[in-house]
Each structure stands twice: as structure tokens, then as C-alpha cells.
Design a protein around this motif. Structure first.
Motif, PDB file in Angstrom:
ATOM      1  N   TRP A   1       2.680  -1.386   4.383  1.00 42.09           N
ATOM      2  CA  TRP A   1       2.800   0.009   3.940  1.00 42.09           C
ATOM      3  C   TRP A   1       4.150   0.201   3.249  1.00 42.09           C
ATOM      4  O   TRP A   1       5.203   0.174   3.902  1.00 42.09           O
ATOM      5  CB  TRP A   1       2.693   0.959   5.130  1.00 42.09           C
ATOM      6  N   LYS A   2       4.082   0.388   1.952  1.00 39.06           N
ATOM      7  CA  LYS A   2       5.303   0.489   1.141  1.00 39.06           C
ATOM      8  C   LYS A   2       6.223   1.605   1.646  1.00 39.06           C
ATOM      9  O   LYS A   2       7.445   1.440   1.693  1.00 39.06           O
ATOM     10  CB  LYS A   2       4.885   0.777  -0.311  1.00 39.06           C
TER      11      LYS A   2
ATOM     12  N   GLY B   1      -5.640  -9.627  -3.947  1.00 36.08           N
ATOM     13  CA  GLY B   1      -4.686  -8.796  -4.686  1.00 36.08           C
ATOM     14  C   GLY B   1      -5.326  -7.651  -5.454  1.00 36.08           C
ATOM     15  O   GLY B   1      -4.621  -6.816  -6.020  1.00 36.08           O
ATOM     16  N   LYS B   2      -6.656  -7.604  -5.441  1.00 33.70           N
ATOM     17  CA  LYS B   2      -7.330  -6.493  -6.142  1.00 33.70           C
ATOM     18  C   LYS B   2      -7.770  -5.456  -5.120  1.00 33.70           C
ATOM     19  O   LYS B   2      -8.843  -5.556  -4.534  1.00 33.70           O
ATOM     20  CB  LYS B   2      -8.538  -7.019  -6.935  1.00 33.70           C
ATOM     21  N   PHE B   3      -6.938  -4.475  -4.913  1.00 33.29           N
ATOM     22  CA  PHE B   3      -7.289  -3.439  -3.945  1.00 33.29           C
ATOM     23  C   PHE B   3      -7.183  -2.092  -4.674  1.00 33.29           C
ATOM     24  O   PHE B   3      -7.207  -2.036  -5.896  1.00 33.29           O
ATOM     25  CB  PHE B   3      -6.336  -3.532  -2.730  1.00 33.29           C
ATOM     26  N   ILE B   4      -7.054  -1.033  -3.951  1.00 30.40           N
ATOM     27  CA  ILE B   4      -7.037   0.284  -4.578  1.00 30.40           C
ATOM     28  C   ILE B   4      -5.618   0.668  -5.039  1.00 30.40           C
ATOM     29  O   ILE B   4      -4.643   0.168  -4.563  1.00 30.40           O
ATOM     30  CB  ILE B   4      -7.546   1.364  -3.604  1.00 30.40           C
TER      31      ILE B   4
ATOM     32  N   LEU C   1       0.840  -1.196   0.000  1.00 31.18           N
ATOM     33  CA  LEU C   1       0.000   0.000   0.000  1.00 31.18           C
ATOM     34  C   LEU C   1       0.879   1.252   0.000  1.00 31.18           C
ATOM     35  O   LEU C   1       1.713   1.425   0.882  1.00 31.18           O
ATOM     36  CB  LEU C   1      -0.878  -0.035   1.249  1.00 31.18           C
ATOM     37  N   ASP C   2       0.662   2.102  -0.982  1.00 30.53           N
ATOM     38  CA  ASP C   2       1.441   3.335  -1.076  1.00 30.53           C
ATOM     39  C   ASP C   2       0.675   4.469  -0.394  1.00 30.53           C
ATOM     40  O   ASP C   2      -0.398   4.871  -0.851  1.00 30.53           O
ATOM     41  CB  ASP C   2       1.695   3.667  -2.551  1.00 30.53           C
TER      42      ASP C   2
END
Lengths: 341, 341
Positions: free
Chosen positions: B284-285, B338-341, B251-252
Motif C-alpha cells: 500500500w503506497k 504487474g497488470k493490476f488496477i 497500490l494507491d
């Protein structure tokens, strides 16, 4: 003995506590407190026999609510030797110019940017270096806690690196506008958090990284601190070194049953401590894990009061030339530190 | 294709989710669900066309509330090839004897002690080794999360040690009896916490220590994970390796604005995910810090749903001889991971 004439600007979480601590000190005189709003704390200042000062443009606001200030900010700055700036974070920097104009020594709080003062201050780390400085900044509650631990240990064992996870309280008990209510929030969403940089304002040589989270609680912060030393360490020696200062309380979970911040606070209430303050850094003895050159432990930080003893030490350091050991001892003795369950 | 005949014992947080996942799988048939109390979930089982089974001594209780069970526990165990035990923590061990009597394969959950099953299970770590086992134990949510991370990284980089701080949610959203409400609680008041030992039930060679806290939130756990590798690592390579599995969401924060567990859950709600479930491990990337041989990152764990894909994989592993890569891919594809925002 001539007493140090101290003024306090701001009577919030830090200001009111430092004010009370100054009043207890045999070598200090609290000659006045500045407030900008005529709330219950302004009345309390007057009721407690303290001299209330206000900014010139607020004189009428106070008078209209029936509070008669003793004078304006400038009157107080003219008389005091040192002012403890306990205004909200970032506001201290705005007062800097007027402090300089009156040539008064200043102690800022950790909510200000580091460059606001000549030096960042932590009693157990750099009191000696700060003697006679024009201005000091007592670092924030989390940084004060980390520095107390690090400088105590570093006297006995050479630290290679520190990796600490900080779990912050969301709001102080009185703050009813802040959150989160049901979330764990990254603070910030990157590593390291600013706490590592703040520690380095006092210990620039230290290899330290921190990460921080905000969680829905009001009572205390908690730190999970992982330290790697240059050489192997022994758990008993670590415990012995932590016992060397009254600024640290070693709490034994097994004999006390205290395994949470709520229970620490309840014990402080049971002891009759005013506002359930715990200016000591609390380290859970049972969490101390030492193996080869690694140390891991958990500590709790009472965010509202931990910087109070450091403010007292800073007052002495900035206007006089105290013996480091003696001034810390005097502060601890008068504030009753180290006496817990 | 003959479908795997699966029974589920327990329809709580895990059971109801695994039940729905099984119903979606093309190679599985959910032939019945066991419940012990005639509450709204029992009615929902019947309404959804599933077969409800109950313990023999509860038959009348159900009938009295107007629910007609399809049969008793023993009827179901006779017919099924594998039972997913999703009873409350510790209760699974009590059913062990009856499962053995009926010679049925069992998948226990992480709330049971490790020795309840022949092996502890984690898809990305030891699926192959678990094929054909008599019984498996899908490790707990926190352990599943740590193992997903560790085994993904360890495929590419040799891990020397792991030091993780676990910040646990106090209660699941539905739990209205648990706390704390305003405290940070040590869980336990010593280092290491049991999570490190639980990870070692799958990776006995790993040098891992964990410490854990409970904080007042219901949504997700958060882990602050510090890893030391045998060799230096590069941040880009780390990120690339974490992208190799759909079980991990990177997540970026900057492009999404998501910097807390509350915001992750809000995104899952906005995506229309049922019950706002997030079976993926969220990393969290922006928190990924890599320097020399050190890695530090922060991850969030949806405690209610993270073990669902592992339960599906475990069902295949225990009764058939699946290709590791293909079974994980099938699970991920059908569950839409794997399909998120």
C-alpha cells in the motif's frame, strides 16, 4: 466521610461498567444514570435500585413503556459534583454546553476529540497534573494500554522511540452490525495511525508512530510494541518494572498454555469475572524480547473494560486532591485487579 | 528449443497453480502430475489432458473409482528432469530418498525444513547462486514476500535491520477445519517467530526479527514492516525502487479505494484473474512512511499464489543456466504480472 456525588450519562459498554465500579468505591456515590432509550438496560438500572434520569423530550417515551424515570437530565446535573460522560463517541461534545451551563465537572471518554476536555488523562502518566481540572478525557482503550506500558517503563528506562502495530478487534461482542467478517482492513491506510497522536495528548515529548489494522474478532485488541531506549536494557529488569503495577498482568504462556485472546477470555470466564472483563493490560511474558537498547513485546487489550479503573481515578482527581499512589492502589484493590491465574 | 521436462508431485494449493504456470511457459513441458487421492482434482488432471501418475499402492484405489492413471510415480521420475514437490508440508522430506534414488533434481516448498534442500531460493535475492543446484527449496509465502521487499530495497539502500509484524490468515479459503474463528493467536508466543530465521536461510547477514499472529480471515496475510537503513532515505526514492520489479504492486488507496485484503481480492475477481490469484506482493503506497533512516510500510501477501513465479524461476535455475534478469522477465511476462488496477 463525604462521598463524591457522581452522575453517569450513558449506560453502554463503558457507562454500565463504570457505574458498577463507582458503586463499589467507598468514597463515591452514584446518584443517577441518564439513558435515552427505554431498553432492557433502562429496566436493569431501575431493578438495581439506581436512579434513572432521561432527557426531557424522552420522558413520555419511557412512561409509555412502563418505566417511570426519577427525573430529567437537568435535575441530576444540579445535584451531582461530577458527571462521567459515557455517551457514544462524538456525542459527548454535544452535551458539553449543558454541562458547562450547570458548572459541573466532566469526565469524557476517548471517543471524543482531544480538545473536548481541558486535559487527556491516563492514571499511570499524568494523574497528578490532572488534579482539580474542570474536565478530563480518559483516553481510548488502545491509548490507555499503550500509555500504561510506556509510563511504567519510562519510570525506570529512558525511552527513545516507540513503534507499535495495533491489531484491532472488529466489533465488541454485542455489536452485530459491524465487520469485517473476512478481511484485514487498514485503519487508516497510512502511517501513523491516530493512536500515536492520541498518546501524545498525554506525552507530547514522545517519539511514537503507530499503524493499525482491523481484523475479524470481537474479544480483544493486540499490540506488537517495539521500543528503542536511550540505553541498553536487561530483560529481567524490564520484567521487574512491569510487575510494579497491578494494572499490568504478566502472562506466562508456558505455565498457563494461554497463547491467544480467546484463551485469555476463557480464563476470565473460569475465574467468574463479571462479563469476562479484564481491566488489566495483559502482556505475554514469553514475547518480551530485549537486546541492547531494543525491546519488543506483545500485549492484549480488553477494549470493553480497560478504561474503567482510569475513570475511577479521574473522578477522584477532578473533584478532590488525592495522593496519586493511594488512589490507584484503592481503585485496584476494590476492583480486584492483578488477581489472575 | 528442447523443453525442460517437469514433473509435479502433489496437486493441492501450490501444485495445481504451478502446474498451470508450467503449461504456459514456452520452455517447459509438464510431463506428469502425481496424486495420491482419486478426488475431483484427479479427474480434472485427466480432463485437462495431463498425465496422471500415482503411487504404486494406490493404483487399485484409483481404478476402482474409474480413473485410469497413466503410470506410477517411478515411471514419471524416470522420465522427468526436475520434479516440483508440492506435497503437504513435511511430506516432501519423506519423498527425498526416492528422488535421490532416481537422480532427479527437486524443488521443495517452504513447508519443508530448510535442510531438506541444498539451498533456499528467492528469485530477487539469490537466483544466480542457485543455478545448477541439485535441490532447491522455494521459501514460504510470508518469507517470499519479505525477501522480495528486502532484496528489492537492498539493491538501492543498505539495510541495517528489519522488524516485521506478520498478521497471518487463519486458513485458506478451501480449508474448513482450521481456525481461529474469534481470536488473535500468537504464532508463536515468543519473539522472534520462525519467519526471521527463514529469511536468513537466504540472507544470512541480515539483522531481522519477526513476530506473527493468526487472525480469523482466509484471504491474505498482512505485514507491518519496519526497516532501519544505514543512511537516510527519501520516500520518493523508496517508491521508485519498489517500481523496479513487476513482482511488487504499488497500490494507491486514494485513487483505488482499496484499503483491505477483501477489496484487493475483489479487484482480482473483477479483473477475471483465475481463482482471484495475486502472485505479486501488494504494497500500500499510502502507508510508506520514510523519515531519516527509518522506513515503515504495510504489505499484503496472497498466500496461495505468491510462490508460483518463484517456482517457475527455480525450475529454470536448477536445470539450466538462465540469465537472471531474462528468466524473471519471461516468467512475469507469461504470467501477466504487474497488470493490476
Amino acid at each position: 466521610m463525604t462521598k463524591i456525588k457522581v452522575a453517569i450519562n450513558g449506560f453502554g459498554t463503558i457507562g454500565k461498567r463504570v457505574a458498577e465500579a463507582i458503586q463499589l468505591m467507598p468514597d463515591m456515590e452514584l446518584i443517577g444514570v441518564v439513558k435515552t432509550r427505554p431498553d432492557y438496560l433502562a429496566r436493569m438500572i431501575v431493578r438495581n435500585g439506581l436512579k434513572l434520569y432521561v432527557p426531557e423530550d424522552k420522558l413520555n417515551t419511557f412512561k409509555e413503556t412502563g418505566i417511570e424515570p426519577h427525573g430529567v437530565l437537568q435535575d441530576l446535573l444540579r445535584e451531582a459534583e461530577v458527571v462521567v460522560d459515557a455517551t457514544p463517541g462524538g456525542v459527548g461534545a454535544k452535551y458539553k454546553e449543558i454541562y458547562e451551563k450547570y458548572g459541573i465537572k466532566v469526565i469524557f471518554q476517548g471517543g471524543e476529540k482531544p480538545f473536548v476536555a481541558k486535559k487527556s488523562f491516563s492514571s499511570l502518566c499524568n494523574l497528578e497534573e490532572c488534579i482539580g481540572s474542570e474536565s478530563l478525557r480518559v483516553v481510548s482503550c488502545n491509548t490507555t494500554a499503550l500509555l500504561r506500558l510506556i509510563c511504567t517503563l519510562n519510570k525506570y528506562f529512558k525511552i527513545k522511540k516507540v513503534r507499535a502495530t495495533i491489531i484491532r478487534r472488529a466489533a465488541d461482542p454485542k455489536e452485530d452490525k459491524r465487520g469485517p467478517v473476512d478481511s484485514i482492513k487498514l485503519n487508516p491506510a497510512e502511517i501513523p495511525s491516530h493512536h500515536a497522536e492520541d498518546v501524545k495528548t498525554v506525552l507530547p515529548w514522545l517519539d511514537i508512530l503507530t499503524t493499525a489494522f482491523i481484523v475479524p474478532t470481537t474479544l480483544m485488541h493486540v499490540h506488537s510494541v517495539y521500543i528503542v531506549f536511550e540505553n541498553n536494557v536487561d530483560r529481567k529488569d524490564i520484567i521487574e518494572s512491569l510487575r510494579s503495577t497491578k494494572r499490568i498482568l504478566l502472562l506466562d504462556t508456558e505455565s498457563t498454555g494461554i497463547d491467544s485472546t480467546a484463551k485469555i477470555i476463557e480464563a476470565a470466564r473460569d475465574l467468574g469475572r463479571k462479563r469476562h472483563d479484564i481491566p488489566e493490560l495483559v502482556i505475554w511474558k514469553n514475547t518480551i524480547y530485549a537486546h541492547e537498547n531494543e525491546l519488543w513485546l506483545v500485549q492484549a487489550v480488553h477494549q470493553e473494560s480497560i478504561v474503567v479503573p482510569e475513570n475511577i481515578d479521574a473522578i477522584r482527581a477532578i473533584v478532590s486532591s488525592p495522593n496519586v499512589h493511594k488512589t490507584i492502589e484503592l481503585t485496584d484493590e476494590i476492583l480486584g485487579l492483578g488477581k489472575f491465574i
